[in-house]
Design an enzyme around this catalytic site. Structure first.
Site, PDB file in Angstrom:
ATOM      1  CB  CYS A  90      49.905-132.216   1.936  1.00  0.00           C
ATOM      2  SG  CYS A  90      50.382-132.824   0.313  1.00  0.00           S
ATOM      3  CG  HIS A 223      49.834-124.461  -2.992  1.00  0.00           C
ATOM      4  ND1 HIS A 223      50.265-124.108  -1.742  1.00  0.00           N
ATOM      5  CD2 HIS A 223      50.110-125.775  -3.123  1.00  0.00           C
ATOM      6  CE1 HIS A 223      50.786-125.174  -1.133  1.00  0.00           C
ATOM      7  NE2 HIS A 223      50.700-126.199  -1.959  1.00  0.00           N
ATOM      8  CG  ASP A 249      50.068-132.033  -6.877  1.00  0.00           C
ATOM      9  OD1 ASP A 249      50.389-133.207  -7.148  1.00  0.00           O
ATOM     10  OD2 ASP A 249      49.378-131.728  -5.890  1.00  0.00           O
ATOM     11  N   GLY A 254      44.997-132.422  -3.565  1.00  0.00           N
ATOM     12  CA  GLY A 254      43.866-132.566  -2.633  1.00  0.00           C
ATOM     13  C   GLY A 254      43.409-131.268  -2.016  1.00  0.00           C
ATOM     14  CB  THR A 255      45.065-128.578  -0.045  1.00  0.00           C
ATOM     15  OG1 THR A 255      46.280-128.546  -0.813  1.00  0.00           O
ATOM     16  CG2 THR A 255      45.297-129.380   1.212  1.00  0.00           C
TER      17      THR A 255
HETATM   18  O1  PYC Z   1      47.537-132.631  -2.595  1.00  0.00           O
HETATM   19  O2  PYC Z   1      47.146-131.020  -1.203  1.00  0.00           O
HETATM   20  C1  PYC Z   1      47.842-131.565  -2.037  1.00  0.00           C
HETATM   21  C2  PYC Z   1      49.133-130.952  -2.413  1.00  0.00           C
HETATM   22  C3  PYC Z   1      49.658-129.775  -1.982  1.00  0.00           C
HETATM   23  C4  PYC Z   1      50.875-129.610  -2.622  1.00  0.00           C
HETATM   24  C5  PYC Z   1      51.068-130.701  -3.424  1.00  0.00           C
HETATM   25  N1  PYC Z   1      49.993-131.504  -3.287  1.00  0.00           N
END
Ligand code: PYC
Length: 333
Positions: A90, A223, A249, A254-255
């Site tokens: 994450c 996702h 989100d 980030g991912t």
């Molecule tokens: O920032 O990777 C991320 C992330 C995954 C789910 C919510 N944020």
């Protein structure tokens, strides 16, 4: 069971919550974070539910539990917890966790400004910039990311046939770009994202059921990323990522940004070495870069980096008391 106490640092990364469990998490054996994740899910998942679900958390809550890493080349092991389970990786959680860990002295870096964390998806190197005692920016050099499938037709009730790409950036993302049957984010309020995303995710999973080429524990479309042109002139693109059952989100993800860069590079719309500023649903931004090329199994992929900021908002000592009828947390269905 006696009352359990969890010492948490609550933060947010560009608007999305990160609850860092600095003390009170269950003891786990000295194995890899991928194995710790499986043991945690099997034996201790009540901790995640108690801390993420209502009444102590909410539908968008996410966080981390800190562990020593069993790897000599990592400073810290990080277990990601959130409403839907334990993600392999994450990005917003990493940025919030590193910010909290450095500001609160939970980790002592061997080299100032650098850390390596062990995530269940693999090693993630970190560079952070401080101003005085506060962390201003965290850049994470994320796990290798790749485009898994492109131009996949999905029949989605309420939308008709839409084309998606499926890309991996630490989680698998069904990426939807504006097209004939979907005009873009401007015409899609949050309530519609919450209504349509589970249908897209289900259709993508039924058709593609992805399994990571190098780690079969990482599997499944978790996702959905809805994309559009940016509103901010500094950004290259905007997105809204759906995860869990009811979460969007608030950060640029980030991912998700890593998966998006892998998609754009594979489609020759972004160059290796290129930068990519990604805007979130609330207008916050991550500064991302395609650091290099790599392979994921027999696929061509990229080495992405993602930079952003987080803010610590307080210390939170949370009790889970067996006398509380809602000790294990609840979610509205
Ligand atoms: O920032 O990777 C991320 C992330 C995954 C789910 C919510 N944020």
């Amino acid at each position: 069971m006696t009352r359990r106490t969890f010492f948490c640092i609550d933060a947010h990364t560009c608007g999305n919550p990160v609850r860092v469990v600095a003390g009170g998490g269950p003891l786990l054996p000295n194995v890899s974070m991928a194995e710790k994740r499986e043991i945690f899910l099997r034996d201790h998942d009540w901790v995640r539910k108690a801390l993420m679900f209502e009444p102590r958390g909410h539908d968008v809550m996410s966080g981390t539990i800190l562990y020593p890493s069993s790897r000599a080349d990592c400073d810290l092991g990080v277990l990601f917890i959130e409403v839907s389970g334990c993600l392999p990786m994450c990005g917003h959680g990493t940025i919030g966790t590193v910010t909290a860990a450095i500001e609160e002295g939970l980790v002592v870096p061997k080299v100032e400004g650098k850390l390596s964390i062990e995530a269940p998806a693999g090693r993630v190197d970190i560079e952070y910039v401080c101003k005085g005692q506060f962390v201003e920016q965290v850049r994470l050099f994320n796990v290798a990311s790749y485009l898994h499938a492109q131009d996949v037709d999905l029949d989605v009730p309420g939308l008709g046939t839409i084309k998606i790409d499926l890309s991996y950036g630490g989680n698998y993302y069904a990426i939807v770009e504006p097209q004939a049957n979907w005009s873009g984010l401007d015409a899609m309020p949050a309530s519609e994202i919450l209504r349509m995303s589970p249908l897209v995710r289900k259709a993508a999973e039924e058709k593609l059921a992805p399994v990571h080429p190098e780690d079969s524990r990482i599997r499944g479309v978790s996702h959905v990323m809805w994309t559009d042109r940016p509103r901010d002139e500094r950004a290259h693109a905007r997105n809204a990522v759906f995860y869990g059952d009811k979460a969007i989100d608030r950060s640029p993800c980030g991912t998700g940004s890593s998966a998006r860069m892998a998609q754009l590079v594979a489609r020759d719309r972004l160059k290796v070495g290129g930068t990519f500023v990604h805007e979130s649903i609330i207008g916050t931004m991550f500064d991302c870069k395609v650091e290099g090329e790599t392979r994921v199994g027999d696929r061509l992929g990229i080495k992405p980096s993602v930079a952003g900021w987080a803010q610590v908002i307080g210390h939170n000592t949370i009790f889970v008391d067996p006398r509380d009828p809602l000790a294990q947390g609840f979610q509205l269905s």
